[in-house]
Enzyme design. Structure first.
Site, PDB file in Angstrom:
ATOM      1  N   MET A 133      16.533  38.904  56.313  1.00 17.26           N
ATOM      2  CA  MET A 133      17.186  39.867  55.406  1.00 17.26           C
ATOM      3  C   MET A 133      17.001  41.272  55.962  1.00 17.26           C
ATOM      4  O   MET A 133      15.878  41.678  56.291  1.00 17.26           O
ATOM      5  CB  MET A 133      16.565  39.815  54.003  1.00 17.26           C
ATOM      6  CG  MET A 133      16.884  38.580  53.175  1.00 17.26           C
ATOM      7  SD  MET A 133      18.628  38.338  52.852  1.00 17.26           S
ATOM      8  CE  MET A 133      19.048  39.828  51.942  1.00 17.26           C
TER       9      MET A 133
ATOM     10  N   HIS B 267      23.023  30.978  49.815  1.00 18.07           N
ATOM     11  CA  HIS B 267      21.768  31.737  49.949  1.00 18.07           C
ATOM     12  C   HIS B 267      21.170  31.881  48.549  1.00 18.07           C
ATOM     13  O   HIS B 267      21.697  32.632  47.724  1.00 18.07           O
ATOM     14  CB  HIS B 267      22.116  33.093  50.583  1.00 18.07           C
ATOM     15  CG  HIS B 267      20.966  34.049  50.664  1.00 18.07           C
ATOM     16  ND1 HIS B 267      21.140  35.399  50.880  1.00 18.07           N
ATOM     17  CD2 HIS B 267      19.619  33.853  50.585  1.00 18.07           C
ATOM     18  CE1 HIS B 267      19.963  35.994  50.919  1.00 18.07           C
ATOM     19  NE2 HIS B 267      19.022  35.080  50.730  1.00 18.07           N
TER      20      HIS B 267
ATOM     21  N   MET C 229      18.602  33.226  46.140  1.00 20.04           N
ATOM     22  CA  MET C 229      17.563  34.202  45.838  1.00 20.04           C
ATOM     23  C   MET C 229      17.057  33.856  44.445  1.00 20.04           C
ATOM     24  O   MET C 229      17.390  34.501  43.447  1.00 20.04           O
ATOM     25  CB  MET C 229      18.153  35.621  45.928  1.00 20.04           C
ATOM     26  CG  MET C 229      18.379  36.053  47.368  1.00 20.04           C
ATOM     27  SD  MET C 229      19.664  37.292  47.549  1.00 20.04           S
ATOM     28  CE  MET C 229      21.107  36.232  47.583  1.00 20.04           C
TER      29      MET C 229
ATOM     30  N   ASP D 284      25.952  34.198  47.468  1.00 16.00           N
ATOM     31  CA  ASP D 284      24.661  34.749  47.065  1.00 16.00           C
ATOM     32  C   ASP D 284      24.340  34.352  45.634  1.00 16.00           C
ATOM     33  O   ASP D 284      24.932  34.864  44.690  1.00 16.00           O
ATOM     34  CB  ASP D 284      24.689  36.275  47.187  1.00 16.00           C
ATOM     35  CG  ASP D 284      24.643  36.717  48.638  1.00 16.00           C
ATOM     36  OD1 ASP D 284      23.730  36.272  49.354  1.00 16.00           O
ATOM     37  OD2 ASP D 284      25.525  37.489  49.056  1.00 16.00           O
TER      38      ASP D 284
ATOM     39  N   GLY E  44      26.108  46.398  49.626  1.00 17.27           N
ATOM     40  CA  GLY E  44      26.365  47.826  49.810  1.00 17.27           C
ATOM     41  C   GLY E  44      25.140  48.670  50.104  1.00 17.27           C
ATOM     42  O   GLY E  44      25.202  49.895  50.003  1.00 17.27           O
TER      43      GLY E  44
ATOM     44  N   ASP F  57      21.375  39.393  57.232  1.00 16.13           N
ATOM     45  CA  ASP F  57      22.105  39.607  55.980  1.00 16.13           C
ATOM     46  C   ASP F  57      21.686  40.941  55.363  1.00 16.13           C
ATOM     47  O   ASP F  57      20.532  41.118  54.980  1.00 16.13           O
ATOM     48  CB  ASP F  57      21.753  38.444  55.035  1.00 16.13           C
ATOM     49  CG  ASP F  57      22.504  38.478  53.726  1.00 16.13           C
ATOM     50  OD1 ASP F  57      23.373  39.344  53.530  1.00 16.13           O
ATOM     51  OD2 ASP F  57      22.206  37.605  52.875  1.00 16.13           O
ATOM     52  N   GLY F  58      22.664  41.851  55.272  1.00 19.38           N
ATOM     53  CA  GLY F  58      22.438  43.116  54.584  1.00 19.38           C
ATOM     54  C   GLY F  58      22.767  44.309  55.452  1.00 19.38           C
ATOM     55  O   GLY F  58      22.155  44.505  56.516  1.00 19.38           O
TER      56      GLY F  58
ATOM     57  N   MET G 265      21.768  34.366  42.609  1.00 21.99           N
ATOM     58  CA  MET G 265      20.596  35.123  42.121  1.00 21.99           C
ATOM     59  C   MET G 265      20.299  34.684  40.694  1.00 21.99           C
ATOM     60  O   MET G 265      21.224  34.473  39.906  1.00 21.99           O
ATOM     61  CB  MET G 265      20.887  36.622  42.157  1.00 21.99           C
ATOM     62  CG  MET G 265      21.280  37.115  43.550  1.00 21.99           C
ATOM     63  SD  MET G 265      21.489  38.904  43.630  1.00 21.99           S
ATOM     64  CE  MET G 265      22.306  39.068  45.228  1.00 21.99           C
TER      65      MET G 265
ATOM     66  N   SER H 157      30.321  37.349  52.925  1.00 19.99           N
ATOM     67  CA  SER H 157      29.594  37.257  51.657  1.00 19.99           C
ATOM     68  C   SER H 157      30.528  37.640  50.518  1.00 19.99           C
ATOM     69  O   SER H 157      30.947  38.796  50.391  1.00 19.99           O
ATOM     70  CB  SER H 157      28.381  38.190  51.675  1.00 19.99           C
ATOM     71  OG  SER H 157      27.921  38.386  50.348  1.00 19.99           O
TER      72      SER H 157
ATOM     73  N   GLY I 203      19.419  41.562  46.408  1.00 21.55           N
ATOM     74  CA  GLY I 203      19.755  41.908  45.026  1.00 21.55           C
ATOM     75  C   GLY I 203      21.184  42.376  44.857  1.00 21.55           C
ATOM     76  O   GLY I 203      21.787  42.133  43.822  1.00 21.55           O
TER      77      GLY I 203
ATOM     78  N   HIS J 200      29.716  32.949  52.580  1.00 20.18           N
ATOM     79  CA  HIS J 200      28.305  33.098  52.197  1.00 20.18           C
ATOM     80  C   HIS J 200      28.250  33.356  50.687  1.00 20.18           C
ATOM     81  O   HIS J 200      28.859  34.299  50.190  1.00 20.18           O
ATOM     82  CB  HIS J 200      27.723  34.268  52.994  1.00 20.18           C
ATOM     83  CG  HIS J 200      26.285  34.569  52.763  1.00 20.18           C
ATOM     84  ND1 HIS J 200      25.269  34.006  53.505  1.00 20.18           N
ATOM     85  CD2 HIS J 200      25.676  35.417  51.892  1.00 20.18           C
ATOM     86  CE1 HIS J 200      24.108  34.482  53.099  1.00 20.18           C
ATOM     87  NE2 HIS J 200      24.320  35.349  52.112  1.00 20.18           N
TER      88      HIS J 200
HETATM   89  C1  DX5 Z   1      22.021  40.762  49.296  1.00 20.58           C
HETATM   90  C2  DX5 Z   1      22.848  39.556  49.654  1.00 20.58           C
HETATM   91  C3  DX5 Z   1      23.827  39.860  50.731  1.00 20.58           C
HETATM   92  C4  DX5 Z   1      24.820  40.917  50.374  1.00 20.58           C
HETATM   93  C5  DX5 Z   1      25.242  41.632  51.629  1.00 20.58           C
HETATM   94  O1  DX5 Z   1      21.058  40.415  48.391  1.00 20.58           O
HETATM   95  O2  DX5 Z   1      22.045  38.506  50.091  1.00 20.58           O
HETATM   96  O3  DX5 Z   1      24.475  38.683  51.213  1.00 20.58           O
HETATM   97  O4  DX5 Z   1      25.943  40.404  49.715  1.00 20.58           O
HETATM   98  O5  DX5 Z   1      25.984  42.756  51.291  1.00 20.58           O
HETATM   99  P1  DX5 Z   1      26.321  43.923  52.335  1.00 20.58           P
HETATM  100  O6  DX5 Z   1      26.951  43.254  53.531  1.00 20.58           O
HETATM  101  O7  DX5 Z   1      27.269  44.796  51.580  1.00 20.58           O
HETATM  102  O8  DX5 Z   1      25.030  44.571  52.658  1.00 20.58           O
HETATM  103 ZN    ZN Z   2      23.015  36.747  51.181  1.00 23.40          ZN
END
Ligand code: DX5
Ligand code: ZN
Length: 244
Positions: A164, A75, A77, A43, A172, A199-200, A45, A16, A169, A41
């Site tokens: 998820m 992905h 969101m 993200d 970390g 993911d997460g 948003m 990601s 959002g 990946h």
């Molecule tokens: C969160 C994202 C994730 C995120 C994962 O909203 O969809 O893809 O980047 O981050 P880590 O692996 O640090 O939890």
């Molecule tokens: Zn993601």
């Protein structure tokens, strides 16, 4: 290009890029791909589905230009994923994943997931559906099917289901182990050609129970890009389904 329809010999790693150095993005992507990451990946948003704003189709286009063979796992969101299908297809996305929470019947007046999946496929992309941690499933006491009401009719068409394991959002955050119940429920229902992604909060430790629950694509941002030894992280995730 990676063929996600084939059952992988070990869990795949989706890097990601949210935790990469944005000022050196192509180098960062080449680095993790060179160390064995299987997918990138992205993200996306929109500031509405989640408060944050991250990246859009121009990032996807730039990565496709510089990394023609990379699998770009997008992905979304966002509240209105249907508005972006054509843009991401033109920008070279491989996979377009949107959330069950913006679909009927979970959202009154929400989008028709089946119609959107068919539009995504018509544009030549793989199609996936993502589920947030608090979104209930069947048997959660309210008498309805929860996320299964969206996913079940599409089991024959989806290329990926994304569970998820943090509230979306940002990168970390800490892994939420309770979501593995969703993975365990979904896994036996999926076709062999449909991948189960998580993911997460994924790292060398949390990937193990995820793999045991049937996950075969591990998304990782902070644990990978923040590591002193990125190769070791990728190796650990690839080996996460092994006993011991
Ligand atoms: C969160 C994202 C994730 C995120 C994962 O909203 O969809 O893809 O980047 O981050 P880590 O692996 O640090 O939890
Ligand atoms: Zn993601």
């Amino acid at each position: 290009m990676l063929d996600l329809r084939k059952t992988p010999p070990h869990p795949l790693v989706a890097a990601s890029i949210l935790s990469a150095d944005f000022g050196r993005m192509v180098e960062e992507c080449k680095d993790v791909l060179g160390r064995g990451a299987d997918l990138l990946h992205l993200d996306v948003m929109d500031g509405h589905f989640v408060p944050n704003l991250t990246m859009g189709q121009d990032m996807c286009r730039a990565l496709r230009k510089h990394l023609p063979g990379a699998y770009l796992d997008v992905h979304l969101m966002v509240e209105r994923p249907g508005d972006y299908v054509d843009m991401f297809a033109a920008a070279g996305a491989s996979h377009f994943c949107f959330h069950v929470e913006v679909c009927k019947p979970l959202l009154k007046g929400g989008i028709d997931a089946g119609e959107l999946v068919r539009r995504i496929h018509d544009k030549g992309m793989a199609a996936g559906l993502a589920i947030n941690p608090p979104t209930p499933g069947p048997g959660s006491g309210n008498g309805d099917q929860g996320f299964m009401a969206v996913i079940e009719p599409l089991l024959g068409e989806l290329d990926m289901v994304l569970v998820m394991s943090v509230n979306p959002g940002r990168s970390g955050q800490a892994f939420i182990p309770e979501v593995l119940e969703k993975a365990r429920l979904l896994k036996p229902l999926l076709r062999p050609t449909t991948r189960l992604e998580i993911d997460g909060g994924i790292n060398a430790q949390t990937a193990r129970p995820a793999a045991a629950a049937g996950v075969d694509v591990m998304v990782t941002a902070s644990a990978l890009f923040g590591a002193a030894d990125r190769s070791a992280v990728i190796k650990a995730l690839h080996g996460s389904a092994k006993a011991g």
